[in-house]
Motif scaffolding. Sequence first.
Motif, short mmCIF file in Angstrom:
data_model
loop_
_atom_site.label_atom_id
_atom_site.label_comp_id
_atom_site.label_asym_id
_atom_site.label_seq_id
_atom_site.Cartn_x
_atom_site.Cartn_y
_atom_site.Cartn_z
N ARG A 113 1.78 1.07 -17.95
CA ARG A 113 0.94 1.55 -16.85
C ARG A 113 0.13 0.44 -16.19
NH1 ARG A 113 -1.62 7.43 -18.59
NH2 ARG A 113 0.36 8.55 -18.75
N GLY A 114 -0.56 -0.34 -17.01
CA GLY A 114 -1.42 -1.38 -16.47
C GLY A 114 -0.65 -2.41 -15.67
N ARG A 115 0.48 -2.85 -16.21
CA ARG A 115 1.27 -3.87 -15.51
C ARG A 115 1.85 -3.33 -14.21
NH1 ARG A 115 5.36 -6.12 -19.93
NH2 ARG A 115 5.21 -3.96 -20.62
N LEU A 116 2.37 -2.09 -14.23
CA LEU A 116 2.91 -1.49 -13.02
C LEU A 116 1.84 -1.35 -11.95
CD1 LEU A 116 5.20 1.37 -14.42
CD2 LEU A 116 5.94 -0.68 -13.21
N LEU A 117 0.66 -0.91 -12.37
CA LEU A 117 -0.43 -0.71 -11.43
C LEU A 117 -0.87 -2.02 -10.80
CD1 LEU A 117 -2.50 1.21 -10.18
CD2 LEU A 117 -3.92 0.89 -12.21
N SER A 118 -1.07 -3.04 -11.61
CA SER A 118 -1.52 -4.33 -11.10
C SER A 118 -0.49 -4.95 -10.15
CB SER A 118 -1.78 -5.29 -12.28
OG SER A 118 -2.18 -6.55 -11.81
N PHE A 119 0.78 -4.91 -10.57
CA PHE A 119 1.83 -5.47 -9.73
C PHE A 119 1.95 -4.68 -8.42
CE2 PHE A 119 6.39 -5.75 -8.53
CZ PHE A 119 6.44 -7.11 -8.27
N GLY A 120 1.87 -3.36 -8.52
CA GLY A 120 1.98 -2.52 -7.33
C GLY A 120 0.86 -2.77 -6.34
N MET A 121 -0.37 -2.94 -6.85
CA MET A 121 -1.51 -3.19 -5.97
C MET A 121 -1.33 -4.50 -5.19
SD MET A 121 -3.92 -0.84 -6.28
CE MET A 121 -4.50 0.44 -7.40
N ASN A 122 -0.97 -5.55 -5.90
CA ASN A 122 -0.80 -6.85 -5.24
C ASN A 122 0.34 -6.82 -4.23
OD1 ASN A 122 -2.89 -8.02 -6.73
ND2 ASN A 122 -1.52 -8.59 -8.40
N LEU A 123 1.46 -6.18 -4.62
CA LEU A 123 2.61 -6.10 -3.72
C LEU A 123 2.29 -5.24 -2.50
CD1 LEU A 123 5.51 -7.10 -3.47
CD2 LEU A 123 6.28 -5.00 -4.60
N SER A 124 1.49 -4.19 -2.69
CA SER A 124 1.12 -3.34 -1.56
C SER A 124 0.28 -4.10 -0.54
CB SER A 124 0.34 -2.12 -2.07
OG SER A 124 -0.02 -1.27 -1.00
N ALA A 125 -0.64 -4.91 -1.03
CA ALA A 125 -1.45 -5.72 -0.12
C ALA A 125 -0.58 -6.68 0.67
CB ALA A 125 -2.50 -6.49 -0.92
N ILE A 126 0.39 -7.28 -0.02
CA ILE A 126 1.33 -8.18 0.67
C ILE A 126 2.14 -7.40 1.70
CG2 ILE A 126 3.38 -9.62 0.35
CD1 ILE A 126 2.21 -10.36 -2.42
N GLY A 127 2.50 -6.15 1.35
CA GLY A 127 3.25 -5.31 2.27
C GLY A 127 2.49 -5.06 3.57
N TRP A 128 1.18 -4.85 3.47
CA TRP A 128 0.38 -4.64 4.69
C TRP A 128 0.32 -5.92 5.52
CZ3 TRP A 128 -0.39 -0.37 6.91
CH2 TRP A 128 -0.62 0.81 6.20
N ILE A 129 0.25 -7.06 4.85
CA ILE A 129 0.25 -8.33 5.59
C ILE A 129 1.56 -8.50 6.34
CG2 ILE A 129 0.23 -10.84 5.34
CD1 ILE A 129 -1.68 -10.46 2.95
N LEU A 130 2.67 -8.20 5.66
CA LEU A 130 3.98 -8.32 6.30
C LEU A 130 4.12 -7.37 7.48
CD1 LEU A 130 6.30 -8.67 3.16
CD2 LEU A 130 5.68 -10.46 4.79
N LYS A 131 3.54 -6.16 7.35
CA LYS A 131 3.63 -5.18 8.44
C LYS A 131 2.93 -5.68 9.71
CE LYS A 131 4.48 -0.74 6.20
NZ LYS A 131 3.96 0.63 5.92
N SER A 132 1.97 -6.56 9.55
CA SER A 132 1.29 -7.09 10.73
C SER A 132 2.21 -7.98 11.56
CB SER A 132 0.04 -7.87 10.32
OG SER A 132 0.38 -9.05 9.61
N PHE A 133 3.37 -8.36 10.99
CA PHE A 133 4.33 -9.21 11.72
C PHE A 133 5.54 -8.41 12.22
CE2 PHE A 133 2.19 -12.11 8.75
CZ PHE A 133 1.73 -13.09 9.64
N VAL A 134 5.54 -7.10 12.04
CA VAL A 134 6.69 -6.28 12.44
C VAL A 134 6.87 -6.33 13.95
CG1 VAL A 134 7.53 -3.92 12.67
CG2 VAL A 134 6.65 -4.71 10.47
N SER A 135 8.11 -6.60 14.38
CA SER A 135 8.40 -6.65 15.82
C SER A 135 9.78 -6.09 16.15
CB SER A 135 8.30 -8.09 16.32
OG SER A 135 9.23 -8.93 15.63
#
Length: 403
Positions: free
Chosen positions: A286-308
């Motif tokens: 649980r802890g590892r999935l949650l931590s990895f998911g949080m960090n990857l989600s933040a990166i996902g929002w950053i990537l979405k700012s470049f969607v074109s």
Amino acid sequence: MTVRVSSTPFPRPARASGIREGLSALAWHRILIQTGAAMLGMFLPMFLYQLFDRNMSAVLWYAFAYYLLAGLLEPLGAMVMTRIGMKNALRLGTMLYVFFFLTLALAEYIPVRAVVISSLLAISTWHVIYWVPYHTEFAEEGRGHRLGTVIGAIAAAGSLVGVVLPTFSGWVIETYGYPVLCLSALLVVFASLVPIGRVRATEEQYEFGFLQTFRELFAPARRRFLMTFAAEGAESVVGFFVWPVFLFELLRGEYVQAGMVTTAVGLLSIAIQILVGHLVDREKHRGRLLSFGMNLSAIGWILKSFVSSVAHIILFGTLHSFALILMRTPFEALMYAKAADAGHYVDEYTVLREMALSLGRVILLAVLLSLGAAFQFWIAFLITAAVTFFFGILSRKPPAFGT
């Protein structure tokens, strides 16, 4: 604003699955509710955007008013639940949701102001009346059971619905218009009343008074509790109200294309959701999935700012969907476990959590509204990325209620 015990996304009888009949019934009810909601789903912000003559600020103000009302009135919902019981509160909340869809279906025939006021009152009251008994009963029914599997299964069913419905809904809008789609969603939501009869519905007595609830929420001892769930709420609101409008603009109002893109992302998410649900039930993951998911989600929002382009939407959308699954499934399982740990205070826990979620959404929407003419979609996505990183830090130690 959401059941499977083996390889299929639907619940089997309790005897075969080891999952209580009440939990199974609640899962069926939730699957039907989210199916009806998904029929409108991402098209609701698009609908509002067009209703307000493509004024994004108006959409944000609508969302702001919704969450502000929901947060302020949440204690009243718990008091209503205490007076009429959980089952009746679930039924009443569901009927309010039906009325919300009916209001939208009549949008072409009544003044815009009437649509806004009626729909806001309906969805805010639904939020207040419905979510407290639902989360309270889910925590009670799931005590000691495989919550990760059930939560993952409900989400997997939602993903399955998300594969078919966006394209179908886009076609319905282009062919028949929003009224037909809203009426169809209304009927599915109305059907969700049937499984409620099999819910066990443990009765709870809400102990806090109206003003006391606010004092408890802002008490120093619950500062981490407040900040964690406020961050969770802030993280989710942009995905619900802003991202669909961004898609609408990027795809130049092509509803079917928007639906097909969402379908492609949903299809790639199903297997991931089922796998994560199983992993969450293994405590060590649980802890590892949650931590990895949080960090990857933040990166996902950053990537979405470049969607074109459409290709970007599918690529980054799938990555972000995967991240959200990794983040939300274990976090929700932990949240329900903490709620169950609160014992008799499970409903108080639920009310304070819902209020904290609404507060976070209101704060982030206020930040976006404060940008005024400087508002840009990419700015909203970057702000959400920062909030998600903060949420990840806070959630490393899920807050206990403390009675």
